[in-house]
Design an enzyme around this catalytic site. Structure first.
Site, PDB file in Angstrom:
ATOM      1  N   CYS A 123       0.833  -1.203   0.000  1.00  0.00           N
ATOM      2  CA  CYS A 123       0.000   0.000   0.000  1.00  0.00           C
ATOM      3  C   CYS A 123       0.867   1.252   0.000  1.00  0.00           C
ATOM      4  CB  CYS A 123      -0.933   0.000   1.214  1.00  0.00           C
ATOM      5  SG  CYS A 123      -2.009   1.451   1.310  1.00  0.00           S
ATOM      6  N   CYS A 143      -0.364   4.086   2.251  1.00  0.00           N
ATOM      7  CA  CYS A 143      -0.206   3.785   3.679  1.00  0.00           C
ATOM      8  C   CYS A 143       1.230   4.006   4.136  1.00  0.00           C
ATOM      9  CB  CYS A 143      -0.580   2.331   3.967  1.00  0.00           C
ATOM     10  SG  CYS A 143      -2.228   1.834   3.438  1.00  0.00           S
ATOM     11  N   ASP A 144       2.189   3.580   3.324  1.00  0.00           N
ATOM     12  CA  ASP A 144       3.573   3.482   3.786  1.00  0.00           C
ATOM     13  C   ASP A 144       4.572   4.373   3.069  1.00  0.00           C
ATOM     14  OD1 ASP A 144       2.700   1.514   5.563  1.00  0.00           O
ATOM     15  OD2 ASP A 144       3.034  -0.089   4.103  1.00  0.00           O
TER      16      ASP A 144
END
Length: 316
Positions: free
Chosen positions: A133, A136-137
């Protein structure tokens, strides 16, 4: 055993639905599935969930949501649903251990599993430099070298996004030609931070004590192996919605995601609702999953209330 509402899955969507239904005194039964807590349990720090200015570890966030659902009266059990019969109410759910449950309503929040390569070092380094992701990261890879594996629109989109943080984003694809649409390819190729390693097959994630250090690949043109240096590797080869247990009883789109009536969580079968990544092919974020879980709970509560009223009219 019969229940008014059964929730299948315990990611942010399922647990949010459980919190709302439990607060409505509907005592939902939540079946955890094969990955209790969902994909966030494999994530280290979550920085983009509102209410946690200093961030929170993924497993801790899911444990908090689980405890909140339990506090209001949800019943959470271990197990996996092997099959369902949605042809008539009450609906019937068969568990892998042979148990049989019935329900007036069902909320499906089984998520979608990121496709993986199946190469050495991949699973061991999830959360240590391997991610599925970008949104997300990506923040954790400022001024670092990143590899994005994939050749479709998702890979191009994630590569573009990651250039906001990384010093270099290298796209690795096993074919010499990309599957992405021309406009997505043009955008990525026009970005000076994006480098290309096409016609290379990933073989192994290389890592050290602190995490990922590179990706070993096979150069398909020369037959030679080489190691591409990287601090992070993002898998962008797609997701598979976890719907196999449904046996095709609910319609899906061409990628396998459950269809819902726009603006609701209602599937084509009254009393059956879907929320989270199992019906979301676009956003796939913890916060959007939680929001759709709230929608499913409210839709479910409304459905059950209307059922009671209809039964009362029939009895009169």
């Amino acid at each position: 055993m019969h229940h008014k509402a059964i929730i299948i899955g315990t990611g942010p969507a399922g647990l949010t639905a459980a919190i709302y239904l439990a607060r409505a005194n509907l005592s939902p039964l939540v079946i955890e599935g094969i990955q209790p807590g969902g994909q966030l349990t494999t994530t280290t720090e979550v920085d983009n969930f509102p209410g946690f200015p200093d961030g929170i570890m993924g497993p801790e966030l899911m444990e908090n949501m689980r405890n909140q659902a339990l506090r209001f009266g949800a019943n959470i059990v271990s197990g996996r649903v092997a099959g369902v019969d949605l042809s008539k109410r009450p609906f019937t759910l068969t568990l892998e251990d042979g148990g049989v449950l019935t329900a007036d309503s069902v909320i499906i929040s089984t998520g979608a599993s990121a496709k993986k390569l199946g190469i050495t070092g991949e699973n061991e380094n999830i959360g240590r430099g391997v991610s599925t992701c970008a949104t997300c990261d990506g923040f954790f890879f400022r001024n670092k070298k990143i590899i994005v594996i994939g050749g479709g629109d998702t890979a191009m989109e994630e590569a573009q996004f990651l250039t906001r943080f990384a010093s270099e984003v290298r796209v690795v694809h096993r074919r010499n030609e990309l599957k992405a649409s021309k406009i997505m390819q043009d955008h990525a190729r026009g970005n000076q931070k994006v480098a290309w390693s096409l016609d290379r097959t990933p073989l192994e994630v290389i890592s050290g004590p602190l995490g990922v250090t590179g990706l070993k690949v096979l150069n398909n043109a020369t037959g030679e192996e080489e190691v591409l240096e990287a601090d992070g590797i993002f898998l962008a080869i797609g997701h598979t919605p976890n719907t196999g247990f449904l046996g095709g009883q609910l319609p899906t789109d061409e990628l396998g995601y459950l269809k819902v009536i726009p603006g609701t969580s209602q599937t084509t079968i009254p009393g059956v609702f879907a929320c989270g990544d199992v019906q979301d092919r676009i956003y796939r974020q913890a916060i959007t999953s939680a929001g759709s879980g709230c929608m499913a709970a409210l839709d479910c509560e409304r459905f059950l209330t209307e059922q009671v009223h209809r039964e009362a009219v029939v009895q009169i």
